[in-house]
Design a protein around this motif. Structure first.
Motif, PDB file in Angstrom:
ATOM      1  N   ALA A 123      -1.554  -6.174  16.167  1.00 33.69           N
ATOM      2  CA  ALA A 123      -0.457  -6.310  15.202  1.00 33.69           C
ATOM      3  C   ALA A 123      -0.906  -7.046  13.952  1.00 33.69           C
ATOM      4  O   ALA A 123      -0.521  -6.688  12.848  1.00 33.69           O
ATOM      5  N   ALA A 124      -1.719  -8.059  14.093  1.00 35.44           N
ATOM      6  CA  ALA A 124      -2.129  -8.850  12.932  1.00 35.44           C
ATOM      7  C   ALA A 124      -2.923  -8.003  11.947  1.00 35.44           C
ATOM      8  O   ALA A 124      -2.734  -8.100  10.735  1.00 35.44           O
ATOM      9  N   MET A 125      -3.800  -7.165  12.451  1.00 34.23           N
ATOM     10  CA  MET A 125      -4.624  -6.333  11.571  1.00 34.23           C
ATOM     11  C   MET A 125      -3.754  -5.334  10.816  1.00 34.23           C
ATOM     12  O   MET A 125      -3.951  -5.116   9.623  1.00 34.23           O
ATOM     13  N   ARG A 126      -2.780  -4.759  11.492  1.00 34.73           N
ATOM     14  CA  ARG A 126      -1.889  -3.803  10.842  1.00 34.73           C
ATOM     15  C   ARG A 126      -1.109  -4.497   9.728  1.00 34.73           C
ATOM     16  O   ARG A 126      -0.951  -3.963   8.633  1.00 34.73           O
ATOM     17  N   ASP A 127      -0.654  -5.728   9.973  1.00 34.71           N
ATOM     18  CA  ASP A 127       0.089  -6.466   8.958  1.00 34.71           C
ATOM     19  C   ASP A 127      -0.802  -6.801   7.765  1.00 34.71           C
ATOM     20  O   ASP A 127      -0.366  -6.751   6.622  1.00 34.71           O
ATOM     21  N   ILE A 128      -2.053  -7.132   8.027  1.00 36.08           N
ATOM     22  CA  ILE A 128      -2.984  -7.437   6.943  1.00 36.08           C
ATOM     23  C   ILE A 128      -3.218  -6.202   6.085  1.00 36.08           C
ATOM     24  O   ILE A 128      -3.237  -6.280   4.857  1.00 36.08           O
ATOM     25  N   VAL A 129      -3.381  -5.049   6.717  1.00 38.05           N
ATOM     26  CA  VAL A 129      -3.601  -3.805   5.969  1.00 38.05           C
ATOM     27  C   VAL A 129      -2.384  -3.482   5.112  1.00 38.05           C
ATOM     28  O   VAL A 129      -2.519  -3.109   3.936  1.00 38.05           O
ATOM     29  N   VAL A 130      -1.182  -3.661   5.648  1.00 38.01           N
ATOM     30  CA  VAL A 130       0.034  -3.408   4.873  1.00 38.01           C
ATOM     31  C   VAL A 130       0.113  -4.364   3.689  1.00 38.01           C
ATOM     32  O   VAL A 130       0.399  -3.960   2.558  1.00 38.01           O
ATOM     33  N   ALA A 131      -0.186  -5.644   3.916  1.00 35.90           N
ATOM     34  CA  ALA A 131      -0.138  -6.629   2.832  1.00 35.90           C
ATOM     35  C   ALA A 131      -1.181  -6.323   1.765  1.00 35.90           C
ATOM     36  O   ALA A 131      -0.891  -6.407   0.559  1.00 35.90           O
ATOM     37  N   MET A 132      -2.394  -5.955   2.187  1.00 35.17           N
ATOM     38  CA  MET A 132      -3.447  -5.645   1.221  1.00 35.17           C
ATOM     39  C   MET A 132      -3.091  -4.407   0.407  1.00 35.17           C
ATOM     40  O   MET A 132      -3.375  -4.345  -0.799  1.00 35.17           O
ATOM     41  N   THR A 133      -2.484  -3.435   1.040  1.00 37.14           N
ATOM     42  CA  THR A 133      -2.073  -2.228   0.323  1.00 37.14           C
ATOM     43  C   THR A 133      -1.014  -2.567  -0.718  1.00 37.14           C
ATOM     44  O   THR A 133      -1.071  -2.081  -1.854  1.00 37.14           O
ATOM     45  N   ALA A 134      -0.056  -3.428  -0.348  1.00 31.56           N
ATOM     46  CA  ALA A 134       0.992  -3.821  -1.293  1.00 31.56           C
ATOM     47  C   ALA A 134       0.399  -4.593  -2.465  1.00 31.56           C
ATOM     48  O   ALA A 134       0.736  -4.336  -3.629  1.00 31.56           O
ATOM     49  N   VAL A 135      -0.505  -5.521  -2.185  1.00 28.50           N
ATOM     50  CA  VAL A 135      -1.132  -6.300  -3.257  1.00 28.50           C
ATOM     51  C   VAL A 135      -1.992  -5.391  -4.138  1.00 28.50           C
ATOM     52  O   VAL A 135      -1.951  -5.479  -5.369  1.00 28.50           O
ATOM     53  N   GLY A 136      -2.764  -4.514  -3.523  1.00 28.28           N
ATOM     54  CA  GLY A 136      -3.593  -3.582  -4.284  1.00 28.28           C
ATOM     55  C   GLY A 136      -2.763  -2.686  -5.175  1.00 28.28           C
ATOM     56  O   GLY A 136      -3.118  -2.430  -6.331  1.00 28.28           O
ATOM     57  N   GLY A 137      -1.649  -2.213  -4.676  1.00 28.07           N
ATOM     58  CA  GLY A 137      -0.757  -1.380  -5.484  1.00 28.07           C
ATOM     59  C   GLY A 137      -0.190  -2.145  -6.662  1.00 28.07           C
ATOM     60  O   GLY A 137      -0.094  -1.628  -7.779  1.00 28.07           O
ATOM     61  N   SER A 138       0.169  -3.400  -6.426  1.00 29.41           N
ATOM     62  CA  SER A 138       0.699  -4.233  -7.521  1.00 29.41           C
ATOM     63  C   SER A 138      -0.358  -4.462  -8.576  1.00 29.41           C
ATOM     64  O   SER A 138      -0.072  -4.419  -9.784  1.00 29.41           O
ATOM     65  N   ILE A 139      -1.589  -4.714  -8.161  1.00 22.80           N
ATOM     66  CA  ILE A 139      -2.678  -4.926  -9.114  1.00 22.80           C
ATOM     67  C   ILE A 139      -2.913  -3.664  -9.942  1.00 22.80           C
ATOM     68  O   ILE A 139      -3.098  -3.734 -11.157  1.00 22.80           O
ATOM     69  N   CYS A 140      -2.870  -2.513  -9.308  1.00 21.28           N
ATOM     70  CA  CYS A 140      -3.055  -1.245 -10.039  1.00 21.28           C
ATOM     71  C   CYS A 140      -1.963  -1.042 -11.080  1.00 21.28           C
ATOM     72  O   CYS A 140      -2.238  -0.644 -12.219  1.00 21.28           O
ATOM     73  N   VAL A 141      -0.729  -1.343 -10.715  1.00 18.53           N
ATOM     74  CA  VAL A 141       0.381  -1.202 -11.661  1.00 18.53           C
ATOM     75  C   VAL A 141       0.190  -2.155 -12.839  1.00 18.53           C
ATOM     76  O   VAL A 141       0.379  -1.774 -14.001  1.00 18.53           O
ATOM     77  N   MET A 142      -0.222  -3.390 -12.563  1.00 18.23           N
ATOM     78  CA  MET A 142      -0.456  -4.358 -13.642  1.00 18.23           C
ATOM     79  C   MET A 142      -1.586  -3.893 -14.553  1.00 18.23           C
ATOM     80  O   MET A 142      -1.508  -4.030 -15.783  1.00 18.23           O
ATOM     81  N   LEU A 143      -2.653  -3.340 -13.994  1.00 19.70           N
ATOM     82  CA  LEU A 143      -3.761  -2.846 -14.806  1.00 19.70           C
ATOM     83  C   LEU A 143      -3.327  -1.695 -15.708  1.00 19.70           C
ATOM     84  O   LEU A 143      -3.750  -1.599 -16.865  1.00 19.70           O
ATOM     85  N   VAL A 144      -2.478  -0.831 -15.215  1.00 17.41           N
ATOM     86  CA  VAL A 144      -1.965   0.275 -16.031  1.00 17.41           C
ATOM     87  C   VAL A 144      -1.166  -0.283 -17.203  1.00 17.41           C
ATOM     88  O   VAL A 144      -1.326   0.163 -18.350  1.00 17.41           O
ATOM     89  N   PHE A 145      -0.303  -1.275 -16.939  1.00 14.60           N
ATOM     90  CA  PHE A 145       0.480  -1.872 -18.025  1.00 14.60           C
ATOM     91  C   PHE A 145      -0.422  -2.560 -19.043  1.00 14.60           C
ATOM     92  O   PHE A 145      -0.204  -2.449 -20.253  1.00 14.60           O
ATOM     93  N   ILE A 146      -1.450  -3.243 -18.594  1.00 14.43           N
ATOM     94  CA  ILE A 146      -2.379  -3.908 -19.511  1.00 14.43           C
ATOM     95  C   ILE A 146      -3.098  -2.877 -20.377  1.00 14.43           C
ATOM     96  O   ILE A 146      -3.231  -3.052 -21.595  1.00 14.43           O
ATOM     97  N   CYS A 147      -3.547  -1.790 -19.766  1.00 16.26           N
ATOM     98  CA  CYS A 147      -4.226  -0.731 -20.529  1.00 16.26           C
ATOM     99  C   CYS A 147      -3.288  -0.111 -21.562  1.00 16.26           C
ATOM    100  O   CYS A 147      -3.678   0.138 -22.708  1.00 16.26           O
ATOM    101  N   LEU A 148      -2.039   0.126 -21.174  1.00 15.26           N
ATOM    102  CA  LEU A 148      -1.071   0.679 -22.117  1.00 15.26           C
ATOM    103  C   LEU A 148      -0.800  -0.303 -23.247  1.00 15.26           C
ATOM    104  O   LEU A 148      -0.679   0.095 -24.415  1.00 15.26           O
ATOM    105  N   LEU A 149      -0.714  -1.582 -22.917  1.00 16.67           N
ATOM    106  CA  LEU A 149      -0.472  -2.590 -23.939  1.00 16.67           C
ATOM    107  C   LEU A 149      -1.643  -2.677 -24.920  1.00 16.67           C
ATOM    108  O   LEU A 149      -1.454  -2.730 -26.147  1.00 16.67           O
ATOM    109  N   VAL A 150      -2.863  -2.660 -24.418  1.00 15.62           N
ATOM    110  CA  VAL A 150      -4.048  -2.691 -25.276  1.00 15.62           C
ATOM    111  C   VAL A 150      -4.088  -1.442 -26.154  1.00 15.62           C
ATOM    112  O   VAL A 150      -4.382  -1.526 -27.359  1.00 15.62           O
ATOM    113  N   ALA A 151      -3.769  -0.301 -25.597  1.00 17.71           N
ATOM    114  CA  ALA A 151      -3.750   0.939 -26.389  1.00 17.71           C
ATOM    115  C   ALA A 151      -2.690   0.861 -27.477  1.00 17.71           C
ATOM    116  O   ALA A 151      -2.923   1.270 -28.629  1.00 17.71           O
ATOM    117  N   TYR A 152      -1.518   0.327 -27.141  1.00 15.07           N
ATOM    118  CA  TYR A 152      -0.439   0.193 -28.132  1.00 15.07           C
ATOM    119  C   TYR A 152      -0.858  -0.748 -29.249  1.00 15.07           C
ATOM    120  O   TYR A 152      -0.682  -0.448 -30.436  1.00 15.07           O
TER     121      TYR A 152
END
Length: 171
Positions: A123-152
């Protein structure tokens, strides 16, 4: 004597539980997402019915496979009225084998044990994978916004300044 009130009518839901049946069908291991295992059994699958007065209880034996050897679990004696047992803390990524055998008063022979094998997901490993996926997704979204902001900023703020400077330097 049972250790806790029975979970009557428990059904293993597909999202939070996996059910494993013994070959004879008398014993079911419901492996829950939280790492516990609810064993359920009935007497009708053990062959011809015997008088309920002759039933003395059940013997539950188990073993599990470690990395290099097989470990026996403690044997548990359960009362005649018990129809389920909760194994609260099962180890993740370990292969379990649980066997249940009814005990009858002599001279009745005990029917063969019903056994079920299963593996508990860590169970612990599954929870870690879910948490890492959520954090990774958030980081990707933030990077997209930063790239759009720099382009703007590059397109709208830097271009007019260069255009004005280039016109003044002209003829």
């Amino acid at each position: 004597l049972c250790f806790r009130p029975p979970a009557r009518g428990f059904q293993c839901a597909a999202r939070g539980c996996r059910a494993h049946r013994s070959p004879g069908g008398a014993l079911v291991a419901n492996v829950l997402r939280n790492g516990s295992v609810l064993l359920q059994w009935g007497l009708r699958h053990w062959g011809p019915p015997l008088p309920a007065a002759a039933l003395r209880g059940f013997a539950l034996n188990c073993s599990w496979d470690g990395t290099y050897t097989r470990f026996p679990c403690d044997s548990v004696e359960l009362g005649a009225a018990c129809r389920d047992y909760l194994l609260a803390e099962a180890h993740g990524s370990v292969r379990y084998r649980l066997c249940l055998q009814p005990r009858y008063a002599p001279p009745r022979p005990a029917p063969p044990a019903q056994c079920v094998e299963f593996r508990v997901e860590p169970a612990a490993m599954r929870d870690i994978v879910v948490a890492m996926t959520a954090v990774g997704g958030s980081i990707c979204v933030m990077l997209v916004f930063i790239c759009l902001l720099v382009a703007y900023i590059t397109e709208n703020l830097m271009s007019p300044a260069l255009a004005r400077g280039g016109a003044a330097a002209g003829p």
